[in-house]
Design a protein around this motif. Sequence first.
Motif, PDB file in Angstrom:
ATOM      1  N   SER A 285       1.576 -17.473  24.580  1.00 12.36           N
ATOM      2  CA  SER A 285       1.419 -18.477  23.529  1.00 12.36           C
ATOM      3  C   SER A 285       1.131 -17.749  22.226  1.00 12.36           C
ATOM      4  N   ILE A 286       1.140 -18.497  21.134  1.00 12.34           N
ATOM      5  CA  ILE A 286       0.873 -17.928  19.816  1.00 12.34           C
ATOM      6  C   ILE A 286      -0.145 -18.817  19.115  1.00 12.34           C
ATOM      7  N   THR A 287      -1.171 -18.207  18.557  1.00 11.78           N
ATOM      8  CA  THR A 287      -2.164 -18.961  17.798  1.00 11.78           C
ATOM      9  C   THR A 287      -2.180 -18.499  16.344  1.00 11.78           C
ATOM     10  N   LYS A 288      -2.601 -19.403  15.472  1.00 14.86           N
ATOM     11  CA  LYS A 288      -2.794 -19.091  14.062  1.00 14.86           C
ATOM     12  C   LYS A 288      -4.019 -19.844  13.596  1.00 14.86           C
ATOM     13  N   ASP A 289      -4.961 -19.108  13.015  1.00 19.76           N
ATOM     14  CA  ASP A 289      -6.240 -19.704  12.605  1.00 19.76           C
ATOM     15  C   ASP A 289      -6.877 -20.452  13.781  1.00 19.76           C
ATOM     16  N   LYS A 291      -5.551 -21.991  16.144  1.00 15.09           N
ATOM     17  CA  LYS A 291      -4.808 -23.172  16.580  1.00 15.09           C
ATOM     18  C   LYS A 291      -3.612 -22.736  17.415  1.00 15.09           C
ATOM     19  N   ASN A 292      -3.443 -23.371  18.579  1.00 15.87           N
ATOM     20  CA  ASN A 292      -2.331 -23.051  19.473  1.00 15.87           C
ATOM     21  C   ASN A 292      -1.047 -23.667  18.921  1.00 15.87           C
ATOM     22  N   LEU A 293      -0.134 -22.821  18.457  1.00 16.19           N
ATOM     23  CA  LEU A 293       1.099 -23.306  17.838  1.00 16.19           C
ATOM     24  C   LEU A 293       2.110 -23.826  18.854  1.00 16.19           C
ATOM     25  N   PHE A 294       1.855 -23.610  20.137  1.00 16.03           N
ATOM     26  CA  PHE A 294       2.760 -24.113  21.173  1.00 16.03           C
ATOM     27  C   PHE A 294       2.391 -25.533  21.621  1.00 16.03           C
ATOM     28  N   TRP A 295       1.259 -26.061  21.168  1.00 21.39           N
ATOM     29  CA  TRP A 295       0.796 -27.378  21.617  1.00 21.39           C
ATOM     30  C   TRP A 295       1.284 -28.473  20.679  1.00 21.39           C
ATOM     31  N   ASP A 296       1.797 -29.529  21.269  1.00 23.09           N
ATOM     32  CA  ASP A 296       2.163 -30.724  20.518  1.00 23.09           C
ATOM     33  C   ASP A 296       2.072 -31.907  21.475  1.00 23.09           C
ATOM     34  N   PRO A 297       1.022 -32.724  21.364  1.00 23.27           N
ATOM     35  CA  PRO A 297       0.829 -33.831  22.316  1.00 23.27           C
ATOM     36  C   PRO A 297       1.978 -34.839  22.305  1.00 23.27           C
ATOM     37  N   LYS A 298       2.780 -34.841  21.226  1.00 27.58           N
ATOM     38  CA  LYS A 298       3.899 -35.774  21.144  1.00 27.58           C
ATOM     39  C   LYS A 298       5.243 -35.102  21.438  1.00 27.58           C
ATOM     40  N   GLY A 299       5.213 -33.819  21.685  1.00 26.32           N
ATOM     41  CA  GLY A 299       6.446 -33.077  21.923  1.00 26.32           C
ATOM     42  C   GLY A 299       6.945 -33.212  23.350  1.00 26.32           C
ATOM     43  N   GLN A 300       8.189 -32.808  23.562  1.00 24.67           N
ATOM     44  CA  GLN A 300       8.751 -32.789  24.910  1.00 24.67           C
ATOM     45  C   GLN A 300       7.913 -31.855  25.783  1.00 24.67           C
ATOM     46  N   GLU A 363      -4.439 -28.629  24.461  1.00 26.41           N
ATOM     47  CA  GLU A 363      -4.465 -27.914  23.185  1.00 26.41           C
ATOM     48  C   GLU A 363      -4.866 -26.455  23.347  1.00 26.41           C
ATOM     49  N   LYS A 364      -5.693 -26.184  24.321  1.00 26.21           N
ATOM     50  CA  LYS A 364      -6.151 -24.816  24.547  1.00 26.21           C
ATOM     51  C   LYS A 364      -5.170 -24.007  25.394  1.00 26.21           C
ATOM     52  N   SER A 365      -4.572 -24.637  26.399  1.00 22.38           N
ATOM     53  CA  SER A 365      -3.813 -23.879  27.403  1.00 22.38           C
ATOM     54  C   SER A 365      -2.297 -24.016  27.317  1.00 22.38           C
TER      55      SER A 365
END
Length: 476
Positions: A285-289, A291-300, A363-365
């Motif tokens: 995964s990739i984080t910035k500040d 924040k997990n940039l791979f997480w999107d609760p509304k994404g596929q 959001e974390k994993s």
Amino acid sequence: MSGQYRDFLELPYEELEELNLAAKEQRKNRVAPDKIQEERLKYLTDTKGIKAVTVVFSDLEGRLHMLDYDKKFLIGSYDNLTFDGSSIRGFTAQRESDLRLAIDWSAFYWTPADVFGAGKVLVFGEVIDKNGGHYAADLRGVLKAYAKEQFETNGYTLNAANEVEGFLFEGVEAERNYHLTGTFEYANSGGYYHSLPGDPLREFIDTTAEVQRAMGFENEKDHPEVAPSQFEINYTYGEVVAAGDQIQLYKLICRQVATQMGMTASFLPKPVVGVNGSGMHTNVSITKDKKNLFWDPKGQEKISPMAWEFVDRILTHGKDICLLMNASVNAFRRLDPHFEAPNQIKASATDRGSMIRIPIGNEKSARVEVRSVGPDANPYAVLYAVFKSGLDGETAQIENLRQAERYLPDNIYTAIEDFRSSEWTTKIFGDDVKGRYADLKQASADRCARLLGTIVKPSEVQFHHDVYNQLLWGQF
């Protein structure tokens, strides 16, 4: 010699864990290298019970090398540690053999005395070429430079966690003696999650987990795997270079604990035909500040468009980088669809035959799991290829790319051909390192039967890069 005259450092496991977790936190927080160097040198100088510093580095194939330096010598000469690179497979030619090791003081570990010996600490080294720059065939250094560039340019922290499976076999030289025995003897015949307390496999797993915990791995779970005498010991996520280091330490710890028990920890991908092989599922995964940039609760599948683009690029370059992920003749036995083999170049949340799986996350994993990696692969090469491809690669114009009927090679010769002919692998490694790596794999393949067949051949064990020794190659 009597031990009563010796007074070398032997720390309790709890104290080891505290020291290693503190060092891990410094690394995670990117404490300035010069500050860590000063702190470590002062510690070595002031701590009289330390006799030697074990400096480790990895060759082009991922084989771990270890040198013990007398503590006093290292304190005075840490900036000029030379070694003969021509003796390391995939490194320099004899005519230009001098290389140096720089110390990565952030990758410093306090080690249990009963496993590594009293009076020793361990640190990772970085290979430096004769001109003073990072050596191109030291893929740890390549990965470290890429991770630093991503952080400084984009603010990205590259994260990884690897699920490394292996087998526990009877006898301390089970792999080296395979050409004599033609078989591996299980230490336990139970199976998935089944091992009675106190039996050899459970004792091995428990002891290994204790050592990992003491070295700051932050364990999550451990258990017997699906095949008889197979194991997996999981630990937490980490920044990508630290994650690669932990894979190397994990395998080293497993081998040492097994040897002390009179057994062999094997990371051959498929040492026994007819049962599940061993993988090294690579979660990224990739984080910035933070924040997990791979997480999107509304994404596929609840991952972000960025994560899906990352997946698409890896699928595009799946055949290009297959040889890095499946780095031996034996590895292609594992890509067998009858045993949950991840040989399909597709992505799925549920199909474990897919090269890439999207695990259930939050959001974390939230993460992407690359499943088609063997446990004998160079972890730094794998992690670099995965992140470089996922961030900088191309996206193929293939209809229904994520579910297209495409498959990874089923033999090393095809994988070598794909690797050699790929423009992408030239871009990420350069002609020289790419050629050296392919030549090493070709040399091993040419010493083995071309067709895998239904039994594991002695040659694919004898000439495996983890088992390699000069005598075996000299007898070919």
